[in-house]
Design a protein around this motif. Structure first.
Motif, mmCIF file in Angstrom:
data_model
loop_
_atom_site.group_PDB
_atom_site.id
_atom_site.type_symbol
_atom_site.label_atom_id
_atom_site.label_comp_id
_atom_site.label_asym_id
_atom_site.label_seq_id
_atom_site.Cartn_x
_atom_site.Cartn_y
_atom_site.Cartn_z
ATOM 1 N N UNK A 1 0.861 -1.188 0.000
ATOM 2 C CA UNK A 1 0.000 0.000 0.000
ATOM 3 C C UNK A 1 0.895 1.235 0.000
ATOM 4 N N UNK A 2 0.366 2.344 -0.512
ATOM 5 C CA UNK A 2 1.098 3.618 -0.492
ATOM 6 C C UNK A 2 0.148 4.720 -0.056
ATOM 7 N N UNK A 3 0.729 5.742 0.576
ATOM 8 C CA UNK A 3 -0.053 6.897 1.031
ATOM 9 C C UNK A 3 0.593 8.153 0.462
ATOM 10 N N UNK A 4 -0.223 8.958 -0.259
ATOM 11 C CA UNK A 4 0.229 10.248 -0.778
ATOM 12 C C UNK A 4 -0.221 11.337 0.194
ATOM 13 N N UNK A 5 0.763 12.106 0.673
ATOM 14 C CA UNK A 5 0.460 13.147 1.656
ATOM 15 C C UNK A 5 0.893 14.493 1.080
ATOM 16 N N UNK A 6 -0.003 15.197 0.376
ATOM 17 C CA UNK A 6 0.350 16.531 -0.120
ATOM 18 C C UNK A 6 0.258 17.561 1.006
ATOM 19 N N UNK A 7 0.831 18.714 0.765
ATOM 20 C CA UNK A 7 0.745 19.845 1.708
ATOM 21 C C UNK A 7 1.290 19.486 3.091
ATOM 22 N N UNK A 8 2.425 18.846 3.138
ATOM 23 C CA UNK A 8 3.099 18.593 4.420
ATOM 24 C C UNK A 8 3.679 19.895 4.943
ATOM 25 N N UNK A 9 3.639 20.044 6.275
ATOM 26 C CA UNK A 9 4.209 21.250 6.875
ATOM 27 C C UNK A 9 5.731 21.247 6.795
ATOM 28 N N UNK A 10 6.346 20.087 6.727
ATOM 29 C CA UNK A 10 7.798 19.980 6.649
ATOM 30 C C UNK A 10 8.194 18.512 6.577
ATOM 31 N N UNK A 11 9.478 18.255 6.434
ATOM 32 C CA UNK A 11 9.924 16.866 6.301
ATOM 33 C C UNK A 11 9.650 16.059 7.558
ATOM 34 N N UNK A 12 9.721 16.685 8.733
ATOM 35 C CA UNK A 12 9.478 15.953 9.981
ATOM 36 C C UNK A 12 7.989 15.667 10.188
ATOM 37 N N UNK A 13 7.134 16.421 9.465
ATOM 38 C CA UNK A 13 5.685 16.220 9.636
ATOM 39 C C UNK A 13 5.263 14.848 9.156
ATOM 40 N N UNK A 14 6.062 14.234 8.275
ATOM 41 C CA UNK A 14 5.714 12.903 7.781
ATOM 42 C C UNK A 14 5.773 11.862 8.882
ATOM 43 N N UNK A 15 6.573 12.124 9.917
ATOM 44 C CA UNK A 15 6.690 11.157 11.005
ATOM 45 C C UNK A 15 5.353 10.939 11.702
ATOM 46 N N UNK A 16 4.558 12.014 11.817
ATOM 47 C CA UNK A 16 3.245 11.893 12.467
ATOM 48 C C UNK A 16 2.326 10.991 11.655
ATOM 49 N N UNK A 17 2.443 11.091 10.314
ATOM 50 C CA UNK A 17 1.619 10.236 9.466
ATOM 51 C C UNK A 17 2.053 8.779 9.624
ATOM 52 N N UNK A 18 3.356 8.563 9.672
ATOM 53 C CA UNK A 18 3.872 7.210 9.868
ATOM 54 C C UNK A 18 3.373 6.629 11.179
ATOM 55 N N UNK A 19 3.355 7.430 12.217
ATOM 56 C CA UNK A 19 2.897 6.963 13.521
ATOM 57 C C UNK A 19 1.428 6.571 13.474
ATOM 58 N N UNK A 20 0.593 7.371 12.779
ATOM 59 C CA UNK A 20 -0.830 7.039 12.685
ATOM 60 C C UNK A 20 -1.025 5.754 11.893
ATOM 61 N N UNK A 21 -0.240 5.585 10.830
ATOM 62 C CA UNK A 21 -0.342 4.361 10.032
ATOM 63 C C UNK A 21 0.058 3.153 10.870
ATOM 64 N N UNK A 22 1.144 3.268 11.612
ATOM 65 C CA UNK A 22 1.597 2.153 12.465
ATOM 66 C C UNK A 22 0.546 1.833 13.510
ATOM 67 N N UNK A 23 -0.117 2.880 14.065
ATOM 68 C CA UNK A 23 -1.123 2.657 15.101
ATOM 69 C C UNK A 23 -2.328 1.903 14.561
ATOM 70 N N UNK A 24 -2.544 1.997 13.245
ATOM 71 C CA UNK A 24 -3.670 1.287 12.650
ATOM 72 C C UNK A 24 -3.509 -0.221 12.750
#
Length: 707
Positions: free
Chosen positions: A622-645
């Motif tokens: 699976x892949x997730x496209x995340x446009x409009x990120x606040x910065x490179x570190x903001x992707x970590x929050x998305x990774x954490x939510x995906x892992x929590x799933x």
């Protein structure tokens, strides 16, 4: 002596093609036309222009020569004064009146006067007819005999008397016996308003017989009547040509009213005819206050008596009755004789012209309708989706059906609601009301009925259900025809043709419904094809198992996101690979593996933002496209939510199964010079990062990649 009017003049439109002038309706063009005709015959056209220049009137000679043009008392006196100055004759206005039979008196007046048989009969009826020429004076017959009469003529309050006006009246009165081949009447005028008397009094006498031989008298009378009849025939022929030459129906109707003044002199006219396209009658008037026209029109068409001063005729040909025409006088006033016969003769010519013009209008309407159908066919062939199809149908309907507005409403079976997809012919506020409306079958009987029997409905603002009455009132509509859109027995929605209140009348006939059905059939076919195409497109770009975008669509959206990213923006891609997916397939079977993939897609949807895109690229990837990120570190929050799933086990065939994921992240910062190349790079980088994560969490000795 020049006269003037105290007070504010009322607006008037002299006739088709005229400039609108602010003039009170006080003097008929039959009077001003006689003045200009006399000047032209005695001094030429240059003198006519000089008279107009000196008088300073806001009319052309052509306008002032039309019986339909009414001007103010002040304009009349200024013309009289200017004519006397240009011709150098202070008494010229008496000659204008006395010679009017020769210089151009309205032919219908001559014929009516001649039909009365004698001067005595004419003078007896003259006071009733004065208002056909002027509304500023009152005439009374104080005494009338076989060869004499006494007439009292008084100007109304608010006007200043002019001796020129008095001279003109004397001349006209003296002319009456000449219509019968007699010598002019002898007029004694000893009491004049200009000298301070209360009114002008004229003592008339005339010979019972001509002093000339009988044959010459008979010939003179016959010549006058014959000349008038010839003029009437020419006027009718000219009217017929003028009417047929009209560019459109509205112009023709306006000319009918204007030309009616040449047939019968009156202060006002009203014409009402049926529209060739159905709907409210077409109405034209002259000399009537606008506020009075609707009520008078209703009474005219209903056949009610409009009063003793009204001359009413049918505008009818051998083929059809178009409507009615009325020449209107004030109560107590009227014509000299049988004006109805005159007006009926003219109305017959007008009806014949209307036959032709309405046939042309119908032909033009059919041409426009054919053009609209071709435009619809072209629009539907170019439309690529449901919204475009709905807009093409709504836009074409008014031209095809002849309605004022239209709409296409689509049925949502899941919500059991009908809502607007497109509309045309409505104002912005009305369109907003219609698009906001949600019509539920349980609330709207008309919709419930169409769902049951699949038949069209005619809905009126007065006779519809409460929800429909409320909606139509808000939209300012009076009548709506709603036709179901069907794909076999499947209900797709509704196409509507609508009219404002009072527009329809006989418009809701079989032809309208037939044309609406034709459009509805095309719309249904186009909607079926569009939805089939949408299904094919969806299948080509989405994963059949999970409904998520596949690799093709995911990459398209990634390219689009990169192309739209500003210099300060960031786009992230997460690449996810399931752990223990092969074990699930091996132990529980492929059906359980498919169920696992569906549950994973549902959890991932819940974990990301509404604007993010989840795609199934292949197998358990699976892949997730995340446009409009606040910065490179903001992707970590998305990774954490995906892992929590994946924290909670998945329930497969009643058994809880723990499944994890390996996730890799790649981020692009700034504007992309080559979105397509950057998309491929991001996918490779995210895949590589995912593999490194899997290597750390699950070394090769523990499990091969993909387990």
């Amino acid at each position: 002596m020049s006269g003037h009017r105290r007070g504010t003049p009322t607006p008037d439109r002299p006739g088709d093609g005229d400039t609108a002038h602010e003039e009170a309706r006080e003097t008929s063009g039959a009077t001003t036309g006689l003045v200009l005709a006399f000047v032209a015959q005695h001094a030429g056209e240059a003198a006519v222009q000089e008279v107009l220049a000196r008088a300073g009137v806001p009319f052309t000679a052509d306008e002032l020569s039309r019986a339909s043009t009414w001007t103010s008392y002040d304009t009349r006196i200024r013309l009289f004064t200017a004519a006397a100055e240009v011709l150098g004759d202070p008494g010229v206005m008496f000659r204008v009146g006395a010679e009017s039979l020769r210089t151009g008196m309205n032919p219908s007046v001559v014929v009516l006067v001649r039909a009365m048989g004698s001067p005595r009969q004419v003078f007896a009826r003259l006071p009733r007819a004065v208002a056909n020429f002027s509304t500023t004076s009152t005439m009374e017959v104080l005494e009338a005999g076989a060869t004499s009469a006494t007439i009292r003529y008084r100007l109304h309050e608010g006007y200043v008397h002019s001796r020129l006006d008095c001279d003109y009246a004397r001349g006209l009165i003296s002319m009456v016996p000449t219509v019968f081949g007699l010598a002019p009447a002898h007029v004694v005028h000893e009491e004049c308003e200009s000298d301070g008397h209360e009114a002008c009094v004229y003592h008339l006498s005339w010979d019972r017989r001509s002093r000339r031989p009988w044959r010459r008298r008979s010939e003179a009378a016959a010549d006058a009547e014959l000349a008038a009849l010839r003029s009437q025939v020419r006027a009718l022929q000219s009217a017929a040509t003028d009417l047929v030459d009209g560019e459109d129906l509205d112009t023709v109707l306006s000319r009918i009213v204007e030309r009616a003044a040449a047939a019968v002199l009156a202060p006002a006219y009203l014409l009402a005819v049926s529209s060739p396209l159905g709907g409210a009658p077409l109405v034209h008037s002259s000399g009537l206050p606008p506020a009075e026209v609707p009520a008078l029109t209703a009474r005219l068409l209903a056949g009610e008596d409009l009063g003793p001063g009204a001359v009413v005729v049918d505008v009818a040909s051998a083929r059809r009755t178009h409507g009615r025409l009325a020449a209107l006088h004030r109560p107590g006033e009227g014509g000299l004789g049988d004006e109805r016969t005159m007006l009926a003769a003219y109305a017959g010519h007008a009806a014949a012209a209307l036959d032709l013009v309405m046939a042309l209008e119908a032909s033009r309407a059919e041409t426009r309708r054919a053009g609209a159908l071709l435009e619809l066919a072209h629009g539907l062939s170019q439309a690529v989706d449901v919204p475009a199809i709905c807009q093409a149908v709504a836009g074409a309907l008014p031209g095809i059906v002849g309605c004022g507005s239209s709409g296409v409403l689509l049925w949502d079976p899941a919500g059991a609601v009908l809502q607007t997809a497109a509309c045309a012919g409505l104002g912005a506020e009305q369109e907003g009301v219609l698009r906001a409306a949600r019509l539920h079958a349980e609330d709207v009987p008309e919709l419930f009925g169409m769902l049951s029997d699949r038949e069209p409905r005619v809905i009126t603002a007065s006779g519809g259900s409460a929800p429909m009455r409320e909606l139509l009132t808000a939209l300012g509509l009076g009548d709506v025809v709603a036709l179901p859109l069907l794909a076999g027995s499947r209900f797709l929605g509704v196409v509507t043709a609508s009219w404002a209140a009072g527009e329809t009348a006989d418009a809701l006939d079989r032809d309208v419904l037939a044309r609406l059905r034709g459009v509805g059939d095309q719309a249904s076919t186009a909607l079926q094809k569009a939805r089939l195409l949408e299904t094919v497109r969806h299948q080509a770009t989405h994963d059949a198992l999970t409904g998520l975008p596949n690799r093709v669509l995911f990459r398209e959206r990634l390219v689009a996101a990169l192309a739209a990213t500003p210099e300060s923006g960031h786009v992230g891609v997460l690449f996810c690979d399931l752990d223990r997916f092969k074990a699930v397939n091996d132990t529980l079977g492929h059906a359980a593996g498919d169920e696992l993939l569906r549950q994973v897609s549902a959890r991932l949807r819940a974990a990301v933002r509404p604007g993010d895109t989840i795609g199934r690229l292949s197998g358990d990837e699976f892949a997730v496209l995340v446009p409009r990120l606040a910065g490179t570190r903001a992707a970590d929050a998305v990774v954490a939510r995906v892992a929590a799933a994946f924290d909670q086990p998945f329930r497969l065939e009643g058994t809880p199964v723990g499944v994890g994921t390996s996730t890799g992240v790649a981020v692009h910062s700034g504007r992309s010079a080559d979105p397509s190349a950057d998309a491929e790079r991001l996918l490779r980088d995210a895949d590589a990062a995912m593999y490194r994560h899997k290597q750390r969490e699950h070394p090769p000795t523990s499990a091969p990649r993909g387990d």
